[in-house]
Write a protein that holds these residues in place. Structure first.
Motif, short mmCIF file in Angstrom:
data_model
loop_
_atom_site.label_atom_id
_atom_site.label_comp_id
_atom_site.label_asym_id
_atom_site.label_seq_id
_atom_site.Cartn_x
_atom_site.Cartn_y
_atom_site.Cartn_z
N GLN A 190 16.59 17.23 2.34
CA GLN A 190 15.55 17.24 1.30
C GLN A 190 15.62 15.95 0.48
OE1 GLN A 190 17.70 19.84 1.66
NE2 GLN A 190 16.63 21.79 1.44
N GLY A 191 14.44 15.43 0.20
CA GLY A 191 14.37 14.28 -0.71
C GLY A 191 14.85 12.97 -0.12
N GLN A 196 7.53 24.29 3.71
CA GLN A 196 8.51 24.83 2.78
C GLN A 196 8.23 24.40 1.34
OE1 GLN A 196 11.13 25.45 5.22
NE2 GLN A 196 12.33 26.83 3.98
N ARG A 197 8.21 23.08 1.16
CA ARG A 197 8.12 22.54 -0.19
C ARG A 197 6.70 22.71 -0.71
NH1 ARG A 197 7.48 16.97 -2.04
NH2 ARG A 197 7.34 16.42 0.14
N PRO A 198 6.56 23.17 -1.95
CA PRO A 198 5.22 23.30 -2.51
C PRO A 198 4.50 21.95 -2.49
CG PRO A 198 6.85 24.29 -3.97
CD PRO A 198 7.60 23.59 -2.88
N ALA A 199 3.26 21.97 -2.08
CA ALA A 199 2.38 20.79 -2.13
C ALA A 199 2.79 19.64 -1.20
CB ALA A 199 2.23 20.26 -3.55
N GLN A 223 -0.34 18.67 0.74
CA GLN A 223 -1.26 17.84 -0.05
C GLN A 223 -0.76 16.40 -0.11
OE1 GLN A 223 -0.69 21.05 -0.86
NE2 GLN A 223 -1.87 21.65 -2.66
N GLN A 224 0.55 16.25 -0.29
CA GLN A 224 1.11 14.91 -0.41
C GLN A 224 0.77 14.07 0.82
OE1 GLN A 224 5.36 14.73 -0.89
NE2 GLN A 224 5.37 12.51 -1.08
N VAL A 280 -2.92 13.20 0.93
CA VAL A 280 -3.26 12.09 0.02
C VAL A 280 -2.86 10.76 0.65
CG1 VAL A 280 -2.75 11.02 -2.20
CG2 VAL A 280 -3.10 13.49 -2.07
N ILE A 281 -1.65 10.72 1.20
CA ILE A 281 -1.18 9.48 1.83
C ILE A 281 -2.08 9.09 3.00
CG2 ILE A 281 0.70 8.51 3.23
CD1 ILE A 281 2.66 9.97 1.42
N GLN A 321 -5.22 7.63 1.69
CA GLN A 321 -5.06 6.24 1.21
C GLN A 321 -5.06 5.26 2.37
OE1 GLN A 321 -1.37 6.52 -0.87
NE2 GLN A 321 -2.27 7.26 -2.78
#
Lengths: 309, 493
Positions: free
Chosen positions: B108-109, B138-141, B144-145, B148-149, B152
């Protein structure tokens, strides 16, 4: 589940590793403390990320105490534990609430260290304490960061203040505090965008957010939390230093302690920067947050070794 | 990047260098410092041990101790060992003719989603059609992330918000890719702990179902000793083809790069050096080793320059320089070109001997300074830009300063800096390559090392030296002239 159990659960794999590691060093009939043994011990300490300096201090202590003697495991363990506790010495340090009005908590850290999840966990904790929480989504930079926090806010039933993507984070922070005052909330947690501590401009932006938070409530922010990934190595020291310089951090949340990483860098941070650990994150759900206490932390690290003897 | 490791090893070398005579004893002291530097840089303990064993054996050999310049010899060995440890690498993405599937995994991260976008951009730039797949449920949103990428970058993103099983998502994405004509599919999986058996099994299922051509592990450069544990576990579950190391733009010492390669034997393919979508570079062990030891990384710089600078523009300016027609307008264009290379201190770090320079710049915000310079130039008339020294008087200076929002003396400084530079450029254009390098080094030592300093003006000729005879003759002439003047005055009076 009690706090101590939660702690232990999170550290299970950690002390599994350390336990077997240290046990491997000992033969059944005791072990001669020589340079080879000390080197072995040093390696195991280094592997916890506590850093060369702290590791060396512990080794020096063991060397003066036992050099040239044949020792039992528990004697050496006691010395290590004592030294570690000494290095970590701090009282348990939960969030300190404001005497009156909302308590403002600012959360910062590098990219991907677990800020948003930690905020969710803090939110959950306050929620269970019956407190009214407002979240401020001041990470306006990363794609979908606001959405991520919004999901958590909905799960917690907390109110959230957001801004447009790419907008000014300080203005979101300001409005979050305003909202907390307006609805008379108990806690206002402000999320910030992840940033590397070497990015001057972004660190200045963080200082600005910190300043703006104090505009409506002079003592705010009451707590500035640095979220630190437990897998972080010696770079954690630099993170603690720079973030503290920019926004006077009051404590650390050590996230992701449920892996095999031991988060030993907090030992180095404690002795070099002085920043205490407040909580540890030990899982992915919202209630996996435990108050950090050095003694149980150290004990839990070695607990199974004790059980074996 | 890697600065601290560089500094640590640098100081170790200095200690060794300080000794008049190198013995086994003080060599060992130096080696101990090298070991400490590596450990403090988060290189895993077993890797350090290995490295030190090989290094010690060679360093204590007679060849080194008795060589004329032992410390240089030692640096050579360290350099070579670092390269051996980090290499060899293979930058190919192994794209096939039809549809290629790439898979990203990691803790994660660590930066998977951002890297997914960067990789997509890189592939797109190479003329292939990528598609990003949001397999992080798993991870919220997280979905969406990625959307968005993708937006772009103008790249298609496959996402299924209703789905609950990432294996199905990946499988459907592959099918979809064939329909929309995408050639490269990048799977962005959810972050997971390497000890989470259930989620690791899920990764294996995705692997079996979609059969990716390449699987990359995304590793945070700030990771400590634990890097080897996770890399090992992921490698055992998936047979990784490479590692992408992220967040190398901070002051992370990046020791994880050495450990991961040493322990899991997986090559590092790319490195992430910034938050923007174009900050993904190929990893070169020999350059990185050079960087660690402060030998600079000119090859990377030249490569970047070739990629990002406008070659025509450069040629035009060079011609102008040669004719001595370099104006402030050209200076501005040059500033713009330099900016494309990235943050100044990053660029500085790549030039040999300038590694410390980035430190010296430290708090000085070079980017901001550049913006001010451009602002000042923009406030000038075309004539002033062409010929600043002759046209800009006090009143004009005040006007320019007011226009750019700076103090008048800053305009002066710019003009001085410009004339110094134009001068230097003129001189350099007629020099051989070797002379140019020498001049550059002098500049680095002098003016530029001091951020507040200016380039000095070329020394003017002091004139021809006269022989005593000539001097006597001139003196005679002068006296003659004096007498003549006196006579004239007398006559008038």
């Amino acid at each position: 589940m009690g706090l101590f159990d939660k702690f232990k659960k999170g550290l299970e794999k950690t002390h599994d590793l350390l336990r077997t590691d240290i046990r491997d060093l000992f033969k059944s009939e005791g072990q001669l403390v020589d340079e080879e043994f000390l080197d072995g011990l040093f390696e195991r300490l280094i592997r916890s990320d506590m850093g060369v300096k702290a590791g060396q201090e512990i080794i020096d202590e063991v060397r003066t105490a036992y050099r040239g003697r044949v020792v039992e495991m528990e004697d050496v363990l006691d010395t290590i534990k004592k030294k570690l506790k000494e290095l970590l010495a701090q009282p348990a340090d939960p969030i300190r609430f404001a005497d009156s009005g909302p308590t403002v908590i600012m959360v910062c850290g590098v990219n991907g260290c677990g800020k948003t999840t930690s905020i969710a966990k803090l939110g959950q904790m306050f929620h269970e304490q019956g407190k009214k929480v407002v979240l401020g989504a001041a990470d306006t930079f990363r794609a979908a960061a606001v959405e991520q926090l919004t999901v958590w806010a909905n799960r917690l039933g907390a109110e959230i203040v957001t801004g447009p993507e790419g907008g000014d984070p300080a203005s979101v922070a300001h409005r979050a505090v305003a909202r907390a005052l307006e609805i008379n909330a108990d806690v206002c947690i402000v999320d910030t965008a992840g940033r590397l501590q070497t990015q001057q401009n972004l660190m200045q932006q963080l200082t600005k957010i910190h300043r703006v938070l104090g505009k409506q409530i002079p003592e705010a922010p009451h707590e500035v939390i640095l979220v630190l990934d437990a897998t972080t190595g010696q770079n954690g020291i630099s993170q603690a230093k720079h973030f503290t310089e920019a926004v006077q951090c009051t404590g650390i949340i050590l996230a992701k302690l449920d892996g095999t990483a031991k988060g030993g860098v907090v030992v180095a941070i404690r002795s070099q920067v002085g920043l205490p650990v407040k909580y540890v994150g030990v899982g992915e759900t919202a209630d996996d947050l435990a108050l950090f206490e050095p003694d149980p932390f150290v004990e839990a690290l070695f607990e199974d070794v004790e059980a074996i003897k | 990047m890697f600065e601290s490791l560089q500094q640590g090893i640098g100081s170790a070398m200095k200690t060794i260098r300080g000794h008049a005579k190198l013995t086994e004893g003080n060599m060992r002291d130096g080696l101990r410092l090298v070991q400490q530097a590596l450990l403090e840089a988060d290189v895993s303990f077993p890797a350090v041990k290995d490295f030190m064993a090989r290094l010690t054996e060679q360093a204590l050999g007679e060849k080194v101790l008795k060589s004329l310049r032992p410390e240089e010899h030692l640096i050579g060995i360290v350099h070579q060992e670092l390269i051996n440890l980090m290499g060899p690498v293979d930058h190919s993405l192994h794209l096939r003719g039809d549809v290629t599937v790439l898979m990203l995994c990691g803790l994660q991260g660590s930066g998977k989603t951002t890297t997914c976008g960067k990789l997509g951009r890189m592939i797109h730039e190479r003329g292939r059609k990528p598609m990003l797949v949001a397999a992080d449920l798993q991870r919220p949103a997280a979905i969406q992330q990625l959307e968005v990428i993708g937006g772009q970058l103008g790249l298609p993103v496959y996402a299924d918000k209703e789905a609950t099983d990432p294996v199905t998502v990946c499988h459907n994405a592959v099918k979809q890719a064939k329909q929309i004509g995408a050639e490269v599919i990048i799977l962005d999986t959810a972050g997971r702990l390497h000890i989470d058996a259930e989620l690791m099994a899920q990764l294996e299922r995705i692997d079996k179902r979609c059969n990716p051509e390449q699987i990359y592990l995304v590793v945070d450069a700030m990771t400590g000793q634990d890097a080897v544990n996770s890399a090992k576990a992921f490698n055992e579950a998936l047979e990784l083809d490479g590692v992408i190391m992220t967040k190398l733009d901070g002051d992370a010492r990046g020791g994880a790069a050495l450990s991961v390669k040493a322990v899991a034997d997986v090559p590092i393919k790319f490195i992430g050096t910034g938050e923007h979508m174009d900050a993904l570079e190929e990893f070169h062990p020999e350059r990185m080793a050079g960087r660690i030891l402060g030998m600079g990384d000119v090859v990377s710089l030249v490569e970047q320059a070739q990629q990002k600078l406008d070659q025509d523009e450069m040629a035009k300016q060079e011609a102008k320089l040669r004719k001595g027609e370099f104006t402030l307008d050209d200076f501005k264009k040059m500033l713009g070109q330099t900016k494309k290379l990235g943050p100044l201190n990053k660029v500085m770090g790549m030039i040999p001997g300038m590694g410390n320079m980035a430190d010296a710049l430290g708090d000085v915000d070079a980017e901001k300074d550049m913006k001010r310079l451009v602002g000042v130039i923009d406030s000038m008339t075309p004539e002033e830009r062409r010929n600043p020294t002759k046209t800009i008087d006090q009143s004009r200076r005040r006007r320019i300063a007011a226009g750019a929002g700076v103090e008048p003396h800053e305009v002066n400084e710019l003009v001085k800096q410009f004339t110094g530079m134009a001068d230097l450029m003129k001189r350099m254009s007629s020099m051989s390559l070797r002379e140019r390098m020498k001049t550059m080094q002098q500049v680095a030592k002098g003016g530029m090392m001091d951020p507040g300093g200016r380039l000095s003006k070329q020394k003017q000729s002091t004139g021809k030296r006269l022989t005593p005879k000539e001097r006597a003759k001139q003196k005679k002439l002068r006296e003659k002239e004096k007498r003549r003047k006196k006579r004239d005055e007398k006559r008038k009076g």
